[in-house]
Design a protein around this motif. Structure first.
Motif, PDB file in Angstrom:
ATOM      1  N   VAL A 133      -0.439   0.219  -8.103  1.00 50.91           N
ATOM      2  CA  VAL A 133      -0.156   0.338  -6.458  1.00 50.91           C
ATOM      3  C   VAL A 133       0.886  -0.197  -6.378  1.00 50.91           C
ATOM      4  CG1 VAL A 133      -0.899   0.007  -4.590  1.00 50.91           C
ATOM      5  CG2 VAL A 133      -2.368   0.424  -5.712  1.00 50.91           C
ATOM      6  N   VAL A 134       1.853  -0.199  -5.242  1.00 52.30           N
ATOM      7  CA  VAL A 134       3.811  -0.945  -5.172  1.00 52.30           C
ATOM      8  C   VAL A 134       3.237  -0.447  -3.765  1.00 52.30           C
ATOM      9  CG1 VAL A 134       5.601  -0.316  -5.430  1.00 52.30           C
ATOM     10  CG2 VAL A 134       4.798   0.841  -7.614  1.00 52.30           C
ATOM     11  N   SER A 135       3.287  -2.252  -3.300  1.00 54.09           N
ATOM     12  CA  SER A 135       3.231  -2.466  -1.795  1.00 54.09           C
ATOM     13  C   SER A 135       4.283  -3.624  -1.433  1.00 54.09           C
ATOM     14  CB  SER A 135       1.333  -3.042  -1.814  1.00 54.09           C
ATOM     15  OG  SER A 135       1.667  -4.083  -0.428  1.00 54.09           O
ATOM     16  N   GLU A 136       5.230  -2.858  -1.591  1.00 54.69           N
ATOM     17  CA  GLU A 136       6.003  -3.652  -1.914  1.00 54.69           C
ATOM     18  C   GLU A 136       7.116  -3.487  -0.066  1.00 54.69           C
ATOM     19  OE1 GLU A 136       9.979  -5.566  -2.403  1.00 54.69           O
ATOM     20  OE2 GLU A 136       8.162  -5.750  -3.876  1.00 54.69           O
ATOM     21  N   PRO A 137       7.125  -4.139   0.284  1.00 50.97           N
ATOM     22  CA  PRO A 137       7.621  -3.740   1.799  1.00 50.97           C
ATOM     23  C   PRO A 137       8.890  -3.919   2.359  1.00 50.97           C
ATOM     24  CG  PRO A 137       7.239  -6.451   1.743  1.00 50.97           C
ATOM     25  CD  PRO A 137       6.661  -5.433   0.414  1.00 50.97           C
ATOM     26  N   ILE A 138       9.796  -4.673   1.594  1.00 53.22           N
ATOM     27  CA  ILE A 138      11.313  -4.579   1.728  1.00 53.22           C
ATOM     28  C   ILE A 138      11.921  -3.813   0.273  1.00 53.22           C
ATOM     29  CG2 ILE A 138      12.603  -6.604   1.373  1.00 53.22           C
ATOM     30  CD1 ILE A 138      10.872  -8.290   1.677  1.00 53.22           C
ATOM     31  N   ASP A 139      13.339  -2.979   1.354  1.00 51.57           N
ATOM     32  CA  ASP A 139      14.090  -2.177   1.050  1.00 51.57           C
ATOM     33  C   ASP A 139      15.116  -2.934  -0.661  1.00 51.57           C
ATOM     34  OD1 ASP A 139      16.109  -0.469  -0.280  1.00 51.57           O
ATOM     35  OD2 ASP A 139      16.647   0.521   1.705  1.00 51.57           O
ATOM     36  N   PRO A 157       9.485   4.498   1.018  1.00 55.53           N
ATOM     37  CA  PRO A 157       9.314   5.836   0.439  1.00 55.53           C
ATOM     38  C   PRO A 157       8.824   5.860  -0.809  1.00 55.53           C
ATOM     39  CG  PRO A 157      10.916   4.930   1.983  1.00 55.53           C
ATOM     40  CD  PRO A 157       9.577   3.189   2.218  1.00 55.53           C
ATOM     41  N   ALA A 158       9.006   6.253  -1.664  1.00 58.96           N
ATOM     42  CA  ALA A 158       8.296   6.846  -2.549  1.00 58.96           C
ATOM     43  C   ALA A 158       9.793   6.402  -3.989  1.00 58.96           C
ATOM     44  CB  ALA A 158       7.690   8.424  -2.929  1.00 58.96           C
ATOM     45  N   ALA A 159       9.747   5.925  -5.208  1.00 63.22           N
ATOM     46  CA  ALA A 159      10.953   5.715  -5.152  1.00 63.22           C
ATOM     47  C   ALA A 159      10.488   5.570  -6.789  1.00 63.22           C
ATOM     48  CB  ALA A 159      11.356   4.259  -4.755  1.00 63.22           C
ATOM     49  N   PHE A 160       9.747   6.314  -7.550  1.00 62.96           N
ATOM     50  CA  PHE A 160       9.104   6.218  -9.143  1.00 62.96           C
ATOM     51  C   PHE A 160       9.223   8.292  -8.946  1.00 62.96           C
ATOM     52  CE2 PHE A 160       7.664   3.075  -6.895  1.00 62.96           C
ATOM     53  CZ  PHE A 160       7.423   1.584  -8.045  1.00 62.96           C
ATOM     54  N   GLY A 161       9.614   8.343 -10.010  1.00 61.01           N
ATOM     55  CA  GLY A 161       9.489   9.359 -10.556  1.00 61.01           C
ATOM     56  C   GLY A 161       8.378   9.789 -11.145  1.00 61.01           C
ATOM     57  N   GLY A 162       7.859  10.975 -12.101  1.00 64.02           N
ATOM     58  CA  GLY A 162       6.836  11.358 -12.701  1.00 64.02           C
ATOM     59  C   GLY A 162       5.853  12.470 -11.661  1.00 64.02           C
ATOM     60  N   PRO A 163       5.182  13.240 -12.370  1.00 64.73           N
ATOM     61  CA  PRO A 163       4.341  14.440 -11.194  1.00 64.73           C
ATOM     62  C   PRO A 163       3.116  13.986 -10.736  1.00 64.73           C
ATOM     63  CG  PRO A 163       4.194  14.366 -14.367  1.00 64.73           C
ATOM     64  CD  PRO A 163       4.899  13.300 -13.655  1.00 64.73           C
ATOM     65  N   ARG A 164       2.510  12.702 -11.034  1.00 66.00           N
ATOM     66  CA  ARG A 164       1.601  11.399 -10.389  1.00 66.00           C
ATOM     67  C   ARG A 164       1.628  10.983  -9.403  1.00 66.00           C
ATOM     68  NH1 ARG A 164      -2.484  11.330 -15.255  1.00 66.00           N
ATOM     69  NH2 ARG A 164      -0.693  10.556 -16.375  1.00 66.00           N
ATOM     70  N   ALA A 165       2.397  10.601  -8.606  1.00 67.03           N
ATOM     71  CA  ALA A 165       2.891   9.822  -7.497  1.00 67.03           C
ATOM     72  C   ALA A 165       2.383  10.433  -6.279  1.00 67.03           C
ATOM     73  CB  ALA A 165       4.442   9.554  -7.169  1.00 67.03           C
ATOM     74  N   VAL A 166       1.563   9.394  -5.808  1.00 63.90           N
ATOM     75  CA  VAL A 166       1.168   9.902  -4.546  1.00 63.90           C
ATOM     76  C   VAL A 166       0.809   8.641  -3.603  1.00 63.90           C
ATOM     77  CG1 VAL A 166      -1.247  11.284  -5.604  1.00 63.90           C
ATOM     78  CG2 VAL A 166      -1.358   8.285  -5.140  1.00 63.90           C
ATOM     79  N   LEU A 194      11.654  -6.226  20.232  1.00 59.17           N
ATOM     80  CA  LEU A 194      12.190  -7.257  19.436  1.00 59.17           C
ATOM     81  C   LEU A 194      11.679  -7.067  18.216  1.00 59.17           C
ATOM     82  CD1 LEU A 194      11.910 -10.467  18.406  1.00 59.17           C
ATOM     83  CD2 LEU A 194      10.117 -11.344  19.584  1.00 59.17           C
ATOM     84  N   ALA A 195      12.706  -6.107  17.419  1.00 60.33           N
ATOM     85  CA  ALA A 195      11.949  -6.062  16.094  1.00 60.33           C
ATOM     86  C   ALA A 195      12.084  -6.499  14.570  1.00 60.33           C
ATOM     87  CB  ALA A 195      13.897  -4.847  15.783  1.00 60.33           C
ATOM     88  N   GLY A 196      11.639  -6.248  13.884  1.00 56.18           N
ATOM     89  CA  GLY A 196      11.325  -7.570  12.367  1.00 56.18           C
ATOM     90  C   GLY A 196      12.327  -7.409  11.824  1.00 56.18           C
ATOM     91  N   PRO A 197      12.924  -8.184  10.845  1.00 61.86           N
ATOM     92  CA  PRO A 197      14.060  -7.725   9.453  1.00 61.86           C
ATOM     93  C   PRO A 197      14.096  -6.176   8.910  1.00 61.86           C
ATOM     94  CG  PRO A 197      12.309  -9.432   9.526  1.00 61.86           C
ATOM     95  CD  PRO A 197      11.828  -9.489  10.131  1.00 61.86           C
ATOM     96  N   GLN A 198      15.629  -5.465   9.456  1.00 64.55           N
ATOM     97  CA  GLN A 198      15.583  -4.315   8.785  1.00 64.55           C
ATOM     98  C   GLN A 198      15.493  -4.082   7.646  1.00 64.55           C
ATOM     99  OE1 GLN A 198      15.325  -1.678  11.425  1.00 64.55           O
ATOM    100  NE2 GLN A 198      14.271  -3.483  12.236  1.00 64.55           N
ATOM    101  N   ARG A 199      15.225  -4.900   6.510  1.00 68.19           N
ATOM    102  CA  ARG A 199      15.092  -5.048   5.460  1.00 68.19           C
ATOM    103  C   ARG A 199      13.910  -4.356   5.155  1.00 68.19           C
ATOM    104  NH1 ARG A 199      15.703  -9.041   1.893  1.00 68.19           N
ATOM    105  NH2 ARG A 199      15.865  -8.466  -0.019  1.00 68.19           N
ATOM    106  N   TRP A 200      12.983  -4.196   6.119  1.00 67.38           N
ATOM    107  CA  TRP A 200      11.572  -4.469   5.505  1.00 67.38           C
ATOM    108  C   TRP A 200      11.567  -2.531   6.376  1.00 67.38           C
ATOM    109  CZ3 TRP A 200       7.219  -8.475   4.844  1.00 67.38           C
ATOM    110  CH2 TRP A 200       7.481  -8.797   4.496  1.00 67.38           C
ATOM    111  N   PHE A 201      11.279  -2.229   5.231  1.00 69.79           N
ATOM    112  CA  PHE A 201      11.154  -1.254   5.743  1.00 69.79           C
ATOM    113  C   PHE A 201       9.767  -0.388   6.837  1.00 69.79           C
ATOM    114  CE2 PHE A 201      11.068  -0.512   1.436  1.00 69.79           C
ATOM    115  CZ  PHE A 201      11.935   0.409   0.748  1.00 69.79           C
ATOM    116  N   ALA A 202       8.484  -1.985   7.073  1.00 67.03           N
ATOM    117  CA  ALA A 202       7.688  -1.297   8.242  1.00 67.03           C
ATOM    118  C   ALA A 202       8.409  -1.480   9.550  1.00 67.03           C
ATOM    119  CB  ALA A 202       6.524  -2.559   7.874  1.00 67.03           C
ATOM    120  N   ALA A 203       9.470  -2.889   9.691  1.00 63.54           N
ATOM    121  CA  ALA A 203      10.538  -3.996  10.934  1.00 63.54           C
ATOM    122  C   ALA A 203      11.194  -1.993  11.073  1.00 63.54           C
ATOM    123  CB  ALA A 203      11.256  -4.120  10.410  1.00 63.54           C
ATOM    124  N   ARG A 204      11.768  -1.043  10.236  1.00 61.45           N
ATOM    125  CA  ARG A 204      12.230  -0.180  10.523  1.00 61.45           C
ATOM    126  C   ARG A 204      11.153   1.207  11.016  1.00 61.45           C
ATOM    127  NH1 ARG A 204      15.312   1.248   4.051  1.00 61.45           N
ATOM    128  NH2 ARG A 204      16.272  -1.244   4.815  1.00 61.45           N
TER     129      ARG A 204
END
Length: 365
Positions: A133-139, A157-166, A194-204
């Motif tokens: 499980v990749v729970s990485e919130p920062i770009d 955004p999914a950043a992994f190759g391979g046939p079994r990425a969900v 009032l936005a969060g830091p834009q390096r975070w995917f959630a803030a975007r």
């Protein structure tokens, strides 16, 4: 004291055959229950588990791994942070994994380390996990990895190759849109953000949801103020917004910033919600007890974790099956006392009519 063990344990320890005898089933059925296999009735499963608990039996993990070719463990790559959102999602993943019969192995990354995710994944692969499980919130930039075991990506955004990425999203854009629409429905002509830091995917995602809600109703999009998730950054932004003189509604990208924002507005002589309405995001435990109690949107951490783990476990246990699509997370608006219609004598006139289409389900605490 009754010894605790399993296959290969010391003499006198309870064995699978003892569990089978007490439960009145075959050893194969005991094996199926402890391996989490399907086609075992709930009644039989309960009898086996009760017999195992009574005898103090635990299946030896190494033996089970050799028999099944799996370790029944899932690796998690997560940002090492005490922030409410990432920490709550990790707790939800741990709970969902345990319910599915898997152990967790967590490797934390550090903000500002571009190689952190790749290194964490490699570490987990070396430990022989069945899925990741990749729970990485920062770009942190492009992550190029090809992983030959199932990978679940949460909220990014999914950043992994391979046939079994969900992938499973937390629905931040939909939640942000609901928060903004709530303020528009009350009659506010526009909503500041009032936005969060834009390096975070959630803030975007939250920024995009705010923009989409305003664009759908052809409303002005005021300049965005960016905070850093902290109450202190919300406090600073609150003084800036109070000085603008034309603000009646603000959507803050998390509750901590909303709390700091409200403090600054009150210090500037503005009433909340009579002069300025404020909506937060997350529904942290304290949000119901601040003054005024904060209207917010509740993140469905448990629902997202359960849905994501369902997809990951399916990919682990049925590698040849077509990956199932993720369901949409629920949208829950929690209406409290920090929002109200705009002041009739304020800088904006009250809207002539209120838009009510597509309003999300609301709860009142």
């Amino acid at each position: 004291m009754t010894p605790v063990g399993g296959q290969g344990s010391s003499p006198g320890a309870p064995r699978a055959v003892d569990v089978a005898r007490l439960a009145g089933v075959s050893q194969k059925t005991v094996s199926r229950v402890f391996n989490g296999e399907r086609y075992v009735s709930a009644d039989v499963r309960e009898r086996v588990l009760q017999a195992a608990e009574h005898l103090g039996y635990r299946l030896n993990g190494a033996a089970r791994a050799l028999a099944s070719g799996r370790t029944r463990s899932i690796g998690v790559v997560a940002l090492g942070t005490a922030l409410y959102g990432p920490a709550s999602l990790l707790i939800g993943v741990e709970r969902a994994a345990r319910d599915a019969g898997y152990a967790l192995r967590v490797v934390n990354t550090l903000e500002g380390d571009p190689a952190g995710v790749a290194g964490a994944v490699e570490s987990l692969l070396e430990q022989g996990v069945d899925g990741i499980v990749v729970s990485e919130p920062i770009d942190e930039g492009s992550v190029s990895l090809s992983v030959d075991i199932p990978v679940l990506v949460l909220g990014a955004p999914a950043a992994f190759g391979g046939p079994r990425a969900v992938a499973a999203g937390v629905g931040a854009e939909s939640l942000a849109r609901a928060a903004t629409e709530h303020l528009l429905d009350l009659g506010h002509v526009t909503v500041h953000h009032l936005a969060g830091p834009q390096r975070w995917f959630a803030a975007r995602d939250r920024l995009q949801g705010w923009r989409a809600a305003l664009a759908a109703r052809d409303r002005e999009q005021p300049a965005v103020i960016e905070g850093d998730w902290s109450a202190s950054s919300g406090y600073t932004a609150g003084h800036e917004l109070a000085a603008a003189g034309d603000v009646t509604a603000v959507f803050a990208a998390n509750d901590d910033m909303a709390v700091g924002l409200i403090r600054a507005l009150l210090e500037a002589g503005l009433r909340v919600p009579e002069d300025v309405s404020v909506v937060g995001f997350d529904d942290i435990p304290v949000s119901a007890y601040v003054t005024p109690p904060l209207t917010t949107v509740r993140q469905p951490f448990d629902a997202v974790a359960q849905e994501g783990l369902r997809l990951l476990v399916q990919a682990i246990e049925k590698p040849d099956a077509e990956p199932a699509p993720a369901g949409d997370p629920p949208v829950e608006l929690v209406v409290r006392a920090s929002t109200a219609p705009p002041p009739t004598d304020g800088p904006y006139p009250a809207a002539g009519s209120r838009d009510s289409a597509h309003a999300p389900p609301a709860t009142t605490d």
